[in-house]
Design an enzyme around this catalytic site. Structure first.
Site, PDB file in Angstrom:
ATOM      1  N   TRP A 325      -2.107   3.389  42.194  1.00  0.00           N
ATOM      2  CA  TRP A 325      -1.921   2.165  42.993  1.00  0.00           C
ATOM      3  C   TRP A 325      -0.760   2.333  43.962  1.00  0.00           C
ATOM      4  O   TRP A 325      -0.798   1.823  45.089  1.00  0.00           O
ATOM      5  CB  TRP A 325      -1.648   0.982  42.056  1.00  0.00           C
ATOM      6  CG  TRP A 325      -1.397  -0.325  42.769  1.00  0.00           C
ATOM      7  CD1 TRP A 325      -2.318  -1.247  43.143  1.00  0.00           C
ATOM      8  CD2 TRP A 325      -0.128  -0.847  43.208  1.00  0.00           C
ATOM      9  NE1 TRP A 325      -1.720  -2.313  43.780  1.00  0.00           N
ATOM     10  CE2 TRP A 325      -0.373  -2.093  43.833  1.00  0.00           C
ATOM     11  CE3 TRP A 325       1.184  -0.387  43.132  1.00  0.00           C
ATOM     12  CZ2 TRP A 325       0.642  -2.869  44.370  1.00  0.00           C
ATOM     13  CZ3 TRP A 325       2.199  -1.161  43.662  1.00  0.00           C
ATOM     14  CH2 TRP A 325       1.931  -2.384  44.266  1.00  0.00           C
ATOM     15  N   HIS A 326       0.268   3.054  43.544  1.00  0.00           N
ATOM     16  CA  HIS A 326       1.456   3.208  44.377  1.00  0.00           C
ATOM     17  C   HIS A 326       1.217   4.104  45.594  1.00  0.00           C
ATOM     18  O   HIS A 326       1.935   3.979  46.594  1.00  0.00           O
ATOM     19  CB  HIS A 326       2.617   3.762  43.555  1.00  0.00           C
ATOM     20  CG  HIS A 326       3.285   2.738  42.700  1.00  0.00           C
ATOM     21  ND1 HIS A 326       2.833   2.402  41.446  1.00  0.00           N
ATOM     22  CD2 HIS A 326       4.373   1.965  42.922  1.00  0.00           C
ATOM     23  CE1 HIS A 326       3.611   1.468  40.935  1.00  0.00           C
ATOM     24  NE2 HIS A 326       4.552   1.177  41.808  1.00  0.00           N
ATOM     25  N   GLY A 327       0.270   5.000  45.523  1.00  0.00           N
ATOM     26  CA  GLY A 327       0.034   5.834  46.691  1.00  0.00           C
ATOM     27  C   GLY A 327      -0.999   6.915  46.447  1.00  0.00           C
ATOM     28  O   GLY A 327      -1.254   7.309  45.300  1.00  0.00           O
ATOM     29  N   PHE A 482       3.122   0.577  49.979  1.00  0.00           N
ATOM     30  CA  PHE A 482       2.168   0.541  48.883  1.00  0.00           C
ATOM     31  C   PHE A 482       1.222  -0.654  49.000  1.00  0.00           C
ATOM     32  O   PHE A 482       0.233  -0.711  48.311  1.00  0.00           O
ATOM     33  CB  PHE A 482       2.889   0.489  47.537  1.00  0.00           C
ATOM     34  CG  PHE A 482       3.887   1.605  47.360  1.00  0.00           C
ATOM     35  CD1 PHE A 482       3.552   2.901  47.731  1.00  0.00           C
ATOM     36  CD2 PHE A 482       5.138   1.364  46.842  1.00  0.00           C
ATOM     37  CE1 PHE A 482       4.469   3.940  47.576  1.00  0.00           C
ATOM     38  CE2 PHE A 482       6.061   2.381  46.671  1.00  0.00           C
ATOM     39  CZ  PHE A 482       5.717   3.673  47.042  1.00  0.00           C
TER      40      PHE A 482
END
Length: 482
Positions: A325-327, A482
């Site tokens: 999800w963060h990248g 993000f």
């Protein structure tokens, strides 16, 4: 428009004045003003992506009503998957297409097959991960009959787009925020003062600590092959301070700003670096995201009710998805995997709920065991942050390799080292204040308990002076990417 910019310093008082002095008597006008202000706030990044935000809002508003009105479970499921599919589809195209295309090409090349899927040269819409999760939680809650759909489109749009949380959270729930939006709000002086105090604390963490630590961390990470092991460790510490003060600083400003309009947002941080184990850390770091994954992924997968194997599997899924999800980078996946490994002992031995209360509650000093636990938790967290910060996996391992060299015994040295002494001192003071105020919602809140007004105002003016002194660097917040 950044929270720490002159534009926002002008924007916020104008919206505040119109909200309380022009639209004060009419809830409909207040919500319409906040929505228009939120769309203007978002369009300052790139007005073209405003249409994507509005489309996503309309989609979830419409599918939410369709899910609720459908009498057959099959129809409810169809409308649910339309919302989930389209929302995740947009997220996948803008955020993850290039990652999957490049990973597929690399995998095929290992088999001797040359492929070319091409890449998309698109800008990631700011806040897309956050407002997508707002909408998904809303339609999922309707599907499971937890809430009824909001029929007023303005009210629902404001839930999704409220400007303090729009670009970097916290990730709100309809059960928490929508009841506040549809109810008349009266001005509360004490609440507004508390909001200003929290904004001040967030600006201090962002402008003074995070921005300067970012500069030092970038210098070391970008030149790690020429740095000593001790300097490499210092660079990891600088990033550790940077990401916390940057993101929790944003959250403080967001929550404080919302209080000015009579709205309470979900708390997103609760002194995570004072945690005694990784399970506690994840209850205190990015709380709204952790709880979102728990409610909408971990529990639907079976949670911890299906035996140890299922519990371990679901935990790994949660942390890997959280990393992703963060990248769109393998470094984030490894970061998530590391945290899953860290938390395994507490899952296996069922100790993950041992540390619920804040450390040393009611006491100023922690005991020896707590000091050791905090130190170990902080150390492994710093190590994991190296993967989060590194540009790719190779650079992360090269960075770690330098730590375990003989040069770790030397004194740290890098360009700008002298300037870092003051920032390290201010960082220590910041953590001291947060330790002193750890039983409050945010670090500076304990100042309100000072009996002497002059002491309170001295603290405020001192922080304002330091913020002004270090202002001038309009650096974006980390979580905008993000």
């Amino acid at each position: 428009m950044l929270f720490n910019s002159i534009d926002f310093l002008i924007f916020l008082p104008i919206v505040f004045f119109l909200y309380w002095f022009v639209a004060n008597k009419n809830l409909k006008y207040q919500n319409l003003l906040l929505l228009a202000s939120s769309y203007y706030f978002y369009s300052c990044w790139d007005w073209r992506f405003l249409f994507l935000l509005i489309f996503s809002t309309q989609l979830d508003y419409y599918t939410g009503i369709k899910i609720f009105n459908s009498t057959r479970r099959t129809n409810k499921k169809i409308w649910l998957w339309i919302s989930v599919g389209v929302n995740l589809g947009f997220l996948g195209v803008f955020k993850y297409y290039n990652f999957f295309a490049e990973s597929f090409e690399q995998a095929m090349s290992l088999l001797g097959i040359k492929t070319s899927l091409g890449s998309l040269k698109v800008i990631l819409p700011v806040g897309i991960s956050f407002y997508t999760f707002h909408g998904l939680s809303y339609v999922i809650d309707i599907y499971y009959d937890r809430i009824k759909p909001e029929r007023n489109f303005i009210n629902y749009s404001l839930f999704v787009s409220f400007f303090p949380l729009l670009v970097a959270g916290p990730i709100e729930r309809a059960t928490h925020l929508l009841p506040q939006i549809v109810k008349k709000r009266d001005f509360n002086y004490r609440n507004a003062v508390d909001g200003l105090r929290q904004i001040l604390w967030g600006l201090f963490k962002k402008i003074v600590i995070a921005n300067n630590c970012a500069e030092f961390a970038d210098t070391i990470f970008n030149n790690n092959s020429h740095q000593s092991g001790s300097t490499i460790i210092l660079g990891a510490l600088f990033f550790t301070y940077q990401i916390y003060c940057d993101f929790s600083g944003y959250s403080d400003i967001a929550l404080g700003t919302a209080k000015l309009f009579g709205i309470d947002l979900l708390r997103n941080f609760s002194y995570p670096y004072f945690s005694r184990d990784i399970a506690e850390f994840w209850r205190r770091w990015h709380i709204s995201l952790s709880s979102w994954f728990k409610d909408y992924l971990y529990i639907p997968l079976g949670g911890s009710k299906g035996g140890m194997w299922l519990k371990i599997r679901n935990t790994f899924i949660i942390f890997i998805v959280s990393g992703f999800w963060h990248g769109a980078n393998w470094t984030f996946i490894i970061w998530g995997l590391l945290n899953a490994i860290y938390i395994m002992p507490s899952i296996i031995f069922n100790t993950n709920r041992n540390n619920i209360e804040i450390v040393a509650k009611g006491n100023f000093f922690p005991n020896f065991r707590e000091i050791i636990s905090i130190g170990i938790t902080f150390t492994v967290t710093v190590f994991a942050w190296i993967f989060f910060r590194a540009s790719n996996v190779t650079n992360a391992f090269l960075y770690i390799k330098e730590i375990f060299s003989y040069s770790i015994l030397s004194l740290p040295k890098f360009e700008g080292m002298k300037n870092s002494y003051v920032i390290l001192l201010l960082t220590f003071i910041m953590f001291f204040i947060e330790w002193f105020g750890r039983e409050y919602q945010y670090g500076l809140a304990f100042v309100s308990k000072f009996k002497h007004r002059k002491m309170r105002w001295f603290m405020y003016y001192l922080l304002i002076f330091i913020i002004i002194y270090y202002s001038g660097k309009e650096q974006q917040f980390i979580y905008f990417q993000f």
